[in-house]
Write a protein that holds these residues in place. Structure first.
Motif, PDB file in Angstrom:
ATOM      1  N   ALA A  69       8.461 -16.191  32.307  1.00  0.00           N
ATOM      2  CA  ALA A  69       7.093 -16.303  31.786  1.00  0.00           C
ATOM      3  C   ALA A  69       6.939 -17.575  30.962  1.00  0.00           C
ATOM      4  O   ALA A  69       5.908 -18.255  31.025  1.00  0.00           O
ATOM      5  N   SER A  70       7.983 -17.939  30.202  1.00  0.00           N
ATOM      6  CA  SER A  70       7.925 -19.168  29.398  1.00  0.00           C
ATOM      7  C   SER A  70       7.893 -20.398  30.296  1.00  0.00           C
ATOM      8  O   SER A  70       7.167 -21.358  30.028  1.00  0.00           O
ATOM      9  N   GLN A 101      -0.607 -21.446  26.781  1.00  0.00           N
ATOM     10  CA  GLN A 101       0.452 -22.350  26.360  1.00  0.00           C
ATOM     11  C   GLN A 101       1.739 -21.619  25.972  1.00  0.00           C
ATOM     12  O   GLN A 101       2.833 -22.102  26.236  1.00  0.00           O
ATOM     13  N   ILE A 102       1.571 -20.497  25.305  1.00  0.00           N
ATOM     14  CA  ILE A 102       2.755 -19.681  25.015  1.00  0.00           C
ATOM     15  C   ILE A 102       2.432 -18.230  25.342  1.00  0.00           C
ATOM     16  O   ILE A 102       1.275 -17.851  25.428  1.00  0.00           O
ATOM     17  N   THR A 103       3.463 -17.436  25.494  1.00  0.00           N
ATOM     18  CA  THR A 103       3.234 -16.033  25.806  1.00  0.00           C
ATOM     19  C   THR A 103       3.032 -15.239  24.514  1.00  0.00           C
ATOM     20  O   THR A 103       3.364 -15.715  23.426  1.00  0.00           O
ATOM     21  N   LEU A 104       2.508 -14.051  24.668  1.00  0.00           N
ATOM     22  CA  LEU A 104       2.347 -13.174  23.501  1.00  0.00           C
ATOM     23  C   LEU A 104       3.708 -12.870  22.892  1.00  0.00           C
ATOM     24  O   LEU A 104       3.860 -12.843  21.664  1.00  0.00           O
ATOM     25  N   VAL A 115      -1.976 -10.163  29.668  1.00  0.00           N
ATOM     26  CA  VAL A 115      -2.232 -10.626  28.300  1.00  0.00           C
ATOM     27  C   VAL A 115      -1.077 -11.506  27.858  1.00  0.00           C
ATOM     28  O   VAL A 115      -1.277 -12.570  27.267  1.00  0.00           O
ATOM     29  N   ASP A 116       0.130 -11.087  28.159  1.00  0.00           N
ATOM     30  CA  ASP A 116       1.312 -11.843  27.752  1.00  0.00           C
ATOM     31  C   ASP A 116       1.239 -13.284  28.254  1.00  0.00           C
ATOM     32  O   ASP A 116       1.429 -14.228  27.488  1.00  0.00           O
TER      33      ASP A 116
END
Ligand code: SF4
Lengths: 487, 268
Positions: A435-436, A463-466, B23-24
């Motif tokens: 994901a990153s 830009q970044i994940t949660l 969402v992530d």
């Protein structure tokens, strides 16, 4: 009918590009939805609301299906006792042969047909036509469709894809001495005139059945135009054809189902005609056919019956509400499916009739929005059954596929991708690394080749994940932050 | 089908947050706003870092085995008895309705599903907040995902929450209950049909004459926002949670510098 569900993709794309077709369907579906809504809004409290009524409908159909083999035997016994001869057909071919031999036995040449989707399913018109028996449709919609050399695009409204102008030209070009008119009453008048003559000279009347009552040996036929009454009373021979799932246990099962059917289909409290056929003409009676036959068709239904979940497919009373409310059907119309039964019900029943190999594009052609299930008067969980058929098609579940053609939709690469995806989902370190990376390379997303992009841009990850944002918060903050506290 | 009656627990001290994969990756801001809203109402939020995806994509595509394996791994991450608040009606439907079915209604899975609440449902019925709207006058319309609407009945919750905002004019749009055409892999497998549905939906959203639209599902919004962008329409949608958080003044925007710094860290 020539079935070609294999061509669903090109057919649906072509239908989407036809603005007349799209506006005809949108308008017609809108009309039918409103009729249905009004019909159920007016249901009195004694009978209950739609939720209560449909629960009752579901219970009746499930009870009857549970004892299907016994009820069919009982139906045969009681029909026979009443003088209705019962025939069993495992396949379309067998059904056609039985019907042909019954007509031959009386030297029949001319048949009139009431509206019947089962006879469309077995391709009866073509079969009889090839063998010198002229089969004329007597339902107005079916008559129009037959004149145009087409097939029904809706199970209740066969000619719904045509507007008045198209019908006017069709009549003008194909019927003698018929001027062009878009006046609906006049068009119906023209059709009626044509049909009158056919009824008078027909050797045989062929119809479907809406409910076959085992307890009494009665065949119930629901219609609005009186053509069903004519088909079952004027010619000397009446042949009724129906799928085995139409049997109900007792007469008292009929009224609740009938009420659900007519309200769901056309928004009517009751149709203009409701025929109950319980025997041929008896000695001393003035009219009615001399012979009545019932052909009971399997054609893949017993395959659905064999599985507890898929059996729910057979609860269907063919009201058409699911197609009227389907966002896919509304946009592509009935012909694109390439099957006798289009729309949501078509997607769940056709794999049993034609095999999953031929129909594998149908179960996937749904967003699983659930509009169909919401309006189904016998509460068939259509989205769940579509999901089940997808499993059958991939052959990816734990159970061996039971539908004919199971596994035919399996794509090795797709299966591998899902396997890898599921593995990553269970390995958070890998998943979050991925994901990153996606976030890192988000600008590249728009270069990904995908059919998604035909009328959409490609979405870009943030830009970044949660996960990363929360990790960050946790790291830098003195106050307690959302974090994993349970090891 | 939407459930008949649900008995709601009293407001808890702690909840789990299930952010969802969309969402992530596509809107961490939605997650931060959800946390801000819950914390604002005195609820501590626990976010298990090992969570990934609910498994719905595989389930809807007919890969039950894969979906089951993913589901099992996610359920293990929420051992305490706190409610699990989830930021999507569609994933909420997956956990509440389809998890039990996937596991033959095993008691522990049914018990897990019982603890799952879609965010707006939780906010409305468990937190029961009273909002004071701090934003300027605006017009919005609500799009509800089909799973959210038909499996959980959440359109009611969204409307009820928005109704509390004095300065927000809620505008209905035509064919509100009709699907936006997303449907996961449907949008790729039957891209033309899906796009036709998205086109109609966006036309109706634009036709409502609103400043923005809100929804509780990023699946629908990715579909609709990218369709709008393709058609060069200025209208966009955002998550109802972010909209609420901004209106009541609790949102904490992810700073650009902040995220870039962090991004460098993460990428290392
Ligand atoms: S599946 Fe349900 S809604 Fe569709 S035709 Fe059959 S009974 Fe009617």
């Amino acid at each position: 009918m020539k079935q070609q569900p294999e061509a669903f993709h090109p057919n649906s794309t072509a239908a989407l590009a036809d603005p007349v077709l799209r506006s005809n369907f949108r308008g017609a579906m809108e009309f039918l939805r409103n009729k249905r809504r009004t019909a159920f809004a007016g249901v009195n409290t004694e009978e209950g609301d739609f939720a209560a009524l449909s629960r009752r409908g579901e219970a009746i159909k499930q009870r009857c299906l549970q004892q299907l083999p016994e009820l069919l035997e009982q139906l045969e016994q009681n029909c026979t006792r009443n003088g209705i001869q019962v025939h069993w057909a495992e396949t379309s071919q067998q059904a056609n042969e039985i019907i042909e031999s019954l007509i031959r036995a009386r030297n029949g040449r001319k048949a009139v047909k009431g509206k019947s989707m089962v006879t469309e399913e077995i391709g009866l018109n073509e079969y009889l036509g090839d063998r010198g028996v002229d089969c004329i449709e007597s339902d107005m919609g079916e008559f129009i469709v037959q004149l145009a050399g087409e097939t029904p695009s809706h199970i209740i409204m066969p000619a719904i894809h045509k507007d008045a102008g198209q019908i006017a030209s069709l009549f003008e070009n194909n019927l003698e001495d018929t001027p062009y008119t878009e006046d609906v009453d006049q068009l119906i008048g023209i059709g009626r005139q044509q049909l009158r003559e056919r009824f008078q000279h027909a050797d045989v009347g062929i119809t479907g059945v809406n409910f076959a009552v085992a307890e009494t040996g009665t065949l119930c036929l629901v219609e609005n135009e009186g053509n069903g009454r004519m088909c079952t009373t004027v010619p000397p021979l009446h042949i009724a054809v129906t799928g085995i799932e139409k049997v109900v246990a007792q007469l008292s099962d009929v009224p609740p189902l009938l009420s659900l059917l007519t309200r769901s289909a056309t928004g009517q409290k009751i149709t203009t005609y409701f025929n109950m056929i319980s025997s041929p003409r008896k000695p001393g009676e003035q009219d009615g056919p001399e012979e009545v036959h019932l052909v009971l068709l399997d054609n893949g239904r017993s395959q659905a019956f064999a599985d507890e979940e898929l059996r729910k497919t057979l609860q269907c009373i063919r009201c058409g509400a699911c197609m009227n409310h389907c966002p896919v059907y509304t946009r592509i119309g009935g012909h694109a499916y390439g099957t006798t039964y289009p729309g949501p019900i078509g997607k769940i029943v056709s794999p049993h009739l034609l095999g999953l190999d031929a129909t594998k594009d149908l179960p996937t052609a749904s967003s699983l929005c659930g509009a169909c299930e919401e309006v189904c008067p016998v509460r068939i969980p259509i989205p769940k059954l579509l999901q089940r058929l997808r499993v059958e098609s991939n052959h990816a579940g734990t159970a061996e596929g039971i539908v004919r053609g199971a596994g035919s939709g399996r794509k090795p690469l797709e299966a591998l991708v899902w396997k890898a995806w599921a593995w990553a989902c269970r390995h958070p370190a890998i998943y979050h690394r991925g994901a990153s990376l996606a976030a890192h390379g988000r600008k590249l997303f728009r270069f990904l080749p995908s059919r998604w992009k035909t009328q959409r841009t490609m979405p870009q990850p943030a830009q970044i994940t949660l996960h990363a944002a929360l990790k960050n918060r946790q790291r830098r903050s003195a106050t307690p932050c959302p974090q994993e506290k349970i090891s | 089908m939407a459930e008949a009656v649900r008995i709601y627990p009293p407001k808890p001290d702690k909840v789990y947050l299930f952010g969802t994969c969309l969402v992530d990756s596509f809107s961490p801001q939605t997650g931060l706003d959800a946390i801000a809203l819950l914390e604002h109402h005195g609820i501590e939020v626990v976010f298990p870092q090992a969570q990934t995806c609910c498994g719905q994509p595989a389930y809807n595509s007919g890969y039950d085995g894969e979906a089951r394996a993913v589901a099992r791994s996610q359920m293990d991450l929420f051992p305490a008895s706190w409610p699990i608040v989830i930021l999507s009606g569609s994933c909420g439907g997956m956990m509440r309705k389809h998890y039990p079915a996937l596991f033959d209604h095993a008691p522990e899975v049914v018990a897990f599903a019982e603890r799952v609440f879609e965010f707006t449902e939780f906010l409305r019925h468990v937190v029961q907040p009273t909002f004071s709207d701090q934003g300027a006058a605006t017009r919005v319309t609500l799009h509800t995902s089909c799973a959210g609407r038909r499996e959980l009945g959440i359109h009611e919750h969204g409307l009820a929450l928005l109704d509390q905002l004095q300065q927000v004019q809620l505008v209905p749009h035509d064919y509100q209950e009709e699907c936006c055409g997303f449907g996961g892999t449907f949008s790729v497998k039957h891209a033309d049909v899906s796009a036709a549905m998205a086109e109609d939906k966006t036309r109706n959203l634009v036709g409502a004459g609103v400043d923005e639209f809100v929804s509780t599902d990023w699946g629908c919004m990715l579909n609709l926002n990218t369709t709008l962008e393709y058609a060069q329409q200025p209208l966009r949608g955002r998550h109802l949670i972010s909209f609420l958080a901004e209106r009541i003044g609790v949102t904490q925007p992810l700073g650009k510098a902040d995220s870039e710094k962090l991004f460098a860290e993460v990428a290392r």
